[in-house]
Design a protein around this motif. Structure first.
Motif: not given
Lengths: 109, 873
Positions: A26-28, A31, A66, A69, A74-76, A78
Motif C-alpha cells: 500500500h502507499g505508505y 514509500m 482495498w 491492515k 483499510r488500505a489500498r 497495488y
C-alpha cells in the motif's frame, strides 16, 4: 538527507520496479520500501506519490484493491498489471540508456 | 481504462473522493505511528484540494464533470431570470407542441406502416385520365375489373377491398358503443397477401368465396362484443353472418383514418357483379425482386382493354371514348402505410399544417435567440472575465448550448402535453364538420424520436446567434466594449428582421386560407339549407314507388313537420349521376346531372320555381315524361325560346333514347360540389309513376318551427312504423353542406391559431429587444433629455435601425407570401395570392402588433425622469 528532487522523471520507474518485486504494497509501505532500498538516498513525497499512483492506475499499469491492515485500518494495495510489466521494461530501458548517456558526458568532459 | 469505466467513475465521483480521503487518512495515521511529525506529513501531502483535484483529474473524465457543472450553472441562471425563462419556454412550447401535434397526425395518417408482414412491399393501384371535368386520379375499380387483373400471371399477389362503410346492426349486440359497424368486403387473397394470422379461429379460406355468409372481425370489436364464440351469428349488413375468426390485435384494415371492424367475402358486396361500379380498391404485394415498372405495364395493358370493352356502348360518344382511352393511365403507388380517401383528402392539409408549424417554430426559436442574445450582451462582463480566466471558446459555446438545451427540453415536455390535447382537438374539429377521422394517436417510438430530434434542433437554433456573441466576447475580451455592443445589437436587428419576415409570411398564408374559407361558406348555394333535416331511409327490399309515396305522406303527418320531399340524395352530399342529353333546336348534346326528386322538393329547399309549377302541371297530368330543368339547362339548350313543353332526350348507355318533356324551370343550385358552378340539371320525378322500385332514398323534412333533435325521434318512429323501412341516419342539410368545407374549416382554424401565435411571438420578441435597447442606453438618453434633447428625436435615433430591420422583414415576408401562396392554390377557393388585400392585412397586423408591443417601452422611455435615472446609474 533524502533527496526528493533526484526523483524527477524516475518516480514511475521506482514505483513499478518496487511493486514488481513486492506486489500488494500500500502507499505508505511503498514509500518506505523505496526509501529503504535506496538506503535513505531517495524519499518519495506523499504529494507526488498518490497522484502518480492514480495516474498509473488510470493508464492501466496498476490495479488496486482495498485490504485490511494489521491495525484494522483499510488500505489500498497495488499490483502491477500485464501492461504495467511491459511499461516497467520500457522505463528500465529508457533509464539505463539515459544513465549511460550521462555517464559518457561525465567521462568525456 | 475504457470509456464506460470512465463514465462510471464520473458518475460515482463522490465515492471516489471518499476513497481518496480514506487512503490519505490511513497513510497519515501509519506515518504518525512510525514517529513522523503529523504537520510534516501534511505538508508533504501538499494542499488537500490540489491533491484531490490531481487525483480526480487522473480518475475521471474532466470533460463530463465540467459538463455537469455547466449544466447546473445554466439551469441556475435560467431559474434566476424566471420571467424571461417563462416567456422563452412558453414560446417554444407553443411551437413545439404544434409541430408535435402535426407530426402525430401525419404519423397516424400517412407514415405509420401497416401492422402486416413486410409492409414496404405493398403497392396500391391508382388510375387516371386527362379529360376535362374528369378526376385526374382515382383508386377504385369494379370487382369484375379487379378479377381480370387478379387472373393475370404477375410477379405479385393482388388483393382488393371496398372502402369500409358503416352499416347498422340489425340486432345490436350489447356492449357495442355505436348503432353502426364498419364493414369491409375483401377479396379471397386479402389476409394471405398481408401475411396476417388469426388471434382466434381462422381467417378466410378459398371456400368462403365468393359469398359465404361468414365474417372475420377485428380484435377490438371482438372484445367489445364480449369475446363471442366462433360460430356466433352477427346481425350486421343484409343477412346474419357467421363469425369464423378474429384478426391480430393491431390490425384495423388497410385504410388509415377509416378503420374496419367486420370483413366479409367480396361476393357479398352490393352490386359486386357490375362492371361499372367502381367500389374496390386494388392492392398488391410485389414478389421479392420483381420489377414494379414491368408489372405496372402489364396491369395497365389489361385494365385498358377492360375499359375499352366497358366503354364500347352506344351511350358513350365515340370521341369521348377515344379521348378517355388515349389519356388513361395506371400507376403503382407505395402503400406501406395503407391507402385511404382520408389520406388523399387530408394529405395536403397536413402538409400546410406542418409547414405553418415549422415556420412558427422558427419564429419561436428566433424569439428565444433574441432574448438570449440580449442576455448575452448584458452578461458581457461575465463572459469576458471567463474568457480572460482561460475558458476557451468551446467552453463558452457549450455553456450557451446547455442553456438552450434546458429550454428546449422544458419546451418539448410542455409541448408534448399541448400536443396530447391539440391533436385530438383537431380531429374533434373535423368530426364536428361531419368528417370523422378515426386515427390511433398513440405515442410510439417514431413520435418520441421526432420529439428528441425537435429538442436538438431547437437547442441548436436558439443557441446559434447568442453563441456568435460568445465567440467575440471570448476573442475580444480586452477590447473596447462599445464595438462589441454594436456587433451585438446588429445581431439583434438581424433576428428582428427574421422574426418579422416569418411572421408576415405566416400571416399572409393564414389570410389566404381564412379568406378562402370565408368565401366558400358565403357561396350562394341557390337553396336554403336552414331548417331542413335529411333522413336516410333504407327498405328491407326494393319497394315500389307507391309505398315510398305512402312513406312520404306518413312522415308529413308528424307534428312539427311542414313539408317533406323525397330524393336520391341531399344536395351537396357529393353524390351525382350524369347522363348524355340531347335537346333544343338545332339539336345539341351535353352531359347533364340527373336527380330524382318528389314534387315538393323545390319548396322544401326554398328553390325558386321560375316557370311551371311541378311535374304534374304544364304537361299532361301525371305524365311519366314530365321533368323539371334548371335555369342553366334552359339557357344552354333553349336560350330565348319558350321552355315549357320542350322535349329532351336522355341517351342511356345502351344507346336508347328516353324522351322527357319540360314541365317547369327551377333556379340553379350547387349540386355536387360547392366549388363548382351550378351544372346543367334535370330533375325527374321520384316516388311517381316513372320511378323504378328502389331500396334507398332520403326524405328531406322542413319543420314548421325549425328543426332540431326533438324532431328526429318522431320521424324515426313514423318511418319505422312498418317493418319495411329503417332509418339509417338523420342529419341536417346544413351538416351535409358543412361537410363540403371540412378541410377548409380545419385549415382556417389552423391558420387563425398559427397567425395568432406568430403575432404573439413577434410582439413578445419586439418588446424584449426594445426593452433591452432602452435599458442599455438609459444613461445616454437621460443625459440627452437633461440637456434639453427632444423625445421624438431621441426615439428616432434609438429606433432607426430597429425600425429599418422590421420594415425590411415585413417587405421580404410579403414578397415571399405569393410564392408560398402559389403552392397552396389547390386548396384555395376564389382567392388570389396577388390580391392587394392579401398584402395589406398582414402588414397592418404586424404594424398593429408592433405598436402594441413597443408602446409601453416607448412611453416608459419618454417619461423617464433624467435626474432619477442618472442617480440610479
Amino acid at each position: 538527507m533524502p533527496r526528493t528532487d533526484a526523483l524527477i522523471g524516475s518516480l514511475d520507474l521506482l514505483v513499478l520496479k518496487t511493486l514488481a518485486s513486492r506486489p500488494g504494497l500500500h502507499g505508505y509501505a511503498l514509500m518506505t520500501a523505496i526509501q529503504v532500498a535506496s538506503e535513505d538516498a531517495l524519499r518519495v513525497e506523499e504529494g507526488s506519490l498518490y497522484p502518480a499512483l492514480r495516474r498509473m492506475e488510470e493508464a492501466g499499469w496498476l490495479s488496486a484493491k482495498w485490504v485490511q491492515k494489521d491495525n484494522g485500518r483499510r488500505a489500498r494495495a497495488y499490483r502491477l498489471t500485464h501492461v504495467g510489466k511491459k511499461q516497467l521494461a520500457a522505463e528500465e530501458e529508457r533509464w539505463l540508456s539515459l544513465a549511460e548517456a550521462v555517464r559518457q558526458v561525465l567521462r568525456s568532459v | 481504462m475504457g470509456w464506460i469505466t470512465r463514465l462510471q467513475r464520473t458518475l460515482r465521483s463522490r465515492r471516489l473522493e471518499r476513497d481518496l480521503d480514506e487512503e490519505l487518512r490511513s497513510h497519515l495515521e501509519e506515518a504518525c505511528e512510525r514517529g513522523r511529525d503529523p504537520e510534516e506529513v501534511r505538508r508533504a501531502f501538499g494542499s488537500a484540494l490540489r491533491w484531490r483535484e490531481e487525483g480526480r483529474d487522473a480518475h475521471v473524465l474532466v470533460w463530463l464533470d465540467t459538463l455537469l457543472l455547466d449544466a447546473k450553472l445554466g439551469l441556475r441562471r435560467l431559474l434566476a431570470a424566471r420571467a424571461v425563462t417563462t416567456v422563452m419556454v412558453v414560446s417554444l412550447a407553443l411551437a413545439t407542441g404544434s409541430c408535435l401535434a402535426a407530426y402525430q397526425l401525419a404519423d397516424a395518417l400517412l407514415l405509420r406502416p401497416l401492422p402486416v408482414d413486410r409492409p414496404g412491399q405493398l403497392r396500391a393501384v391508382a388510375f387516371g385520365a386527362s379529360l376535362p371535368e374528369w378526376p385526374t386520379r382515382w383508386t377504385r375499380l369494379s370487382y369484375p375489373g379487379y378479377l381480370r387483373l387478379e387472373r393475370l400471371d404477375t410477379p405479385a399477389t393482388l388483393f382488393a377491398t371496398t372502402v369500409p362503410h358503416a352499416h347498422p346492426w340489425t340486432v345490436r349486440p350489447p356492449g357495442t358503443p355505436r348503432e353502426t359497424v364498419e364493414i369491409q368486403y375483401v377479396s379471397s387473397s386479402f389476409f394471405g397477401a398481408l401475411g396476417l394470422a388469426p388471434s382466434v379461429g381462422r381467417l378466410f379460406a378459398e371456400d368462403d368465396f365468393p359469398d359465404a355468409p361468414r365474417a372475420v372481425i377485428t380484435q377490438a370489436l371482438w372484445r367489445q362484443l364480449g369475446a363471442p364464440q366462433i360460430g356466433t351469428l352477427l346481425h350486421a349488413g343484409a343477412e346474419p353472418v357467421e363469425l369464423v375468426g378474429v384478426t391480430g390485435p393491431a390490425f384495423r384494415g388497410v385504410a388509415p383514418g377509416d378503420p374496419s371492424e367486420i370483413f366479409l367475402p367480396a361476393g357479398r358486396a352490393p352490386g359486386v357483379e357490375l362492371a361499372g361500379r367502381n367500389s374496390f380498391q386494388t392492392f398488391l404485394r410485389l414478389d421479392p425482386g420483381a420489377s414494379s415498372d414491368v408489372l405496372q405495364a402489364q396491369l395497365f395493358d389489361t385494365w385498358r382493354r377492360f375499359e375499352a370493352e366497358r366503354w364500347n356502348v352506344p351511350g358513350i360518344a365515340p370521341d369521348l371514348r377515344r379521348a378517355y382511352l388515349a389519356s388513361a393511365h395506371l400507376r403503382l403507388e407505395h402503400a406501406r402505410a395503407g391507402a385511404s380517401a382520408a389520406q388523399d383528402d387530408y394529405g395536403r392539409a397536413l402538409a400546410v399544417l406542418s409547414g405553418l408549424a415549422a415556420v412558427v417554430l422558427l419564429i419561436a426559436c428566433v424569439n428565444v435567440a433574441h432574448l438570449m442574445t440580449s442576455q448575452a450582451l448584458t452578461r458581457q462582463r461575465e463572459l469576458s472575465l471567463r474568457a480572460a480566466l482561460g475558458a476557451g471558446r468551446l467552453r463558452l459555446l457549450r455553456m450557451m448550448l446547455l442553456e438552450s438545451a434546458w429550454l428546449s427540453l422544458a419546451a418539448v415536455l410542455c409541448g408534448s402535453l399541448l400536443a396530447r390535447w391539440l391533436a385530438p382537438a383537431l380531429l374533434g374539429q373535423l368530426a364536428s364538420s361531419g368528417r370523422f377521422l378515426d386515427l390511433d394517436l398513440a405515442v410510439n417510438a417514431r413520435v418520441l424520436l421526432f420529439a428528441a430530434g425537435l429538442a436538438i434542433v431547437v437547442s441548436v437554433l436558439c443557441a446559434l446567434v447568442p453563441a456568435g456573441q460568445v465567440r467575440w466576447a471570448g476573442a475580444a475580451a480586452g477590447s473596447r466594449s462599445e464595438s462589441r455592443t454594436l456587433r451585438g445589437t446588429r445581431a439583434l436587428d438581424g433576428l428582428l428582421f427574421g422574426q418579422v419576415f416569418f411572421c408576415t409570411t405566416v400571416l399572409f398564408v393564414a389570410g389566404l386560407l381564412i379568406t378562402s374559407f370565408g368565401r366558400l361558406t358565403a357561396t350562394e348555394t341557390g337553396f336554403d339549407a336552414e331548417g331542413v333535416l335529411a333522413v336516410q331511409v333504407r327498405a328491407e327490399d326494393e319497394q315500389p314507388p307507391a309505398l315510398w309515396s305512402a312513406l312520404v305522406e306518413r312522415t308529413r303527418t308528424v307534428p312539427g313537420v311542414e313539408r317533406v320531399a323525397m330524393t336520391d340524395w341531399p344536395l351537396l352530399s357529393g353524390s351525382g349521376t350524369t347522363h348524355r342529353v340531347e335537346a333544343g333546336a338545332p339539336r345539341r348534346e351535353a352531359m347533364v346531372e340527373f336527380l330524382c326528386v318528389s314534387s315538393e322538393w323545390p319548396e322544401v329547399l326554398g328553390i325558386p320555381r321560375l316557370e311551371g309549377s311541378g311535374f304534374a302541371k304544364g304537361i299532361a297530368e301525371g305524365s311519366a315524361s314530365a321533368v323539371l330543368i334548371n335555369r342553366s339547362f334552359a339557357r344552354h339548350f333553349f336560350a330565348d325560346q319558350p321552355t315549357l313543353g320542350q322535349a329532351l332526350w336522355h341517351i342511356d348507355l345502351d344507346g336508347r333514347r328516353i324522351e322527357y318533356a319540360v314541365s317547369g324551370v327551377v333556379g340553379d343550385v350547387r349540386q355536387n360540389d360547392l366549388r363548382a358552378p351550378p351544372p346543367l340539371a334535370v330533375y325527374v320525378p321520384c316516388a311517381g309513376e316513372a320511378d323504378e322500385r328502389r331500396r334507398h332514398a332520403f326524405l328531406l323534412v322542413r319543420g314548421s318551427e325549425g328543426t332540431g333533435p326533438w324532431l328526429a325521434e318522431p320521424l324515426r318512429s313514423a318511418v319505422e312504423e312498418t317493418d319495411m323501412f329503417r332509418v339509417r341516419g338523420i342529419e341536417t342539410q346544413k351538416q351535409v353542406v358543412q361537410r363540403q368545407t371540412a378541410v377548409e374549416r380545419l385549415l382556417a382554424l389552423l391558420a387563425t391559431y398559427f397567425g395568432t401565435a406568430s403575432l404573439l411571438l413577434f410582439a413578445l420578441g419586439l418588446y424584449g429587444v426594445l426593452h433591452f435597447l432602452f435599458a442599455r442606453r438609459r444613461r445616454e438618453l437621460s443625459l440627452r433629455i437633461a440637456l434639453g434633447g427632444r423625445g421624438v428625436r431621441l426615439l428616432r435615433d434609438v429606433l432607426a435601425r430597429t425600425g429599418l430591420a422590421a420594415t425590411l422583414g415585413c417587405l421580404a415576408g410579403t414578397a415571399l407570401g405569393p410564392l408560398a401562396g402559389r403552392g397552396l392554390e389547390a386548396l384555395l377557393f376564389d382567392v388570389s395570392s396577388r390580391d392587394p388585400a392579401s398584402f395589406a392585412t398582414p402588414i397592418a397586423l404586424v404594424a398593429l402588433a408592433g405598436a402594441v408591443a413597443a408602446g409601453p417601452v416607448l412611453r416608459r422611455a419618454l417619461s423617464t425622469d433624467p435626474a432619477e435615472s442618472l442617480r440610479t446609474e
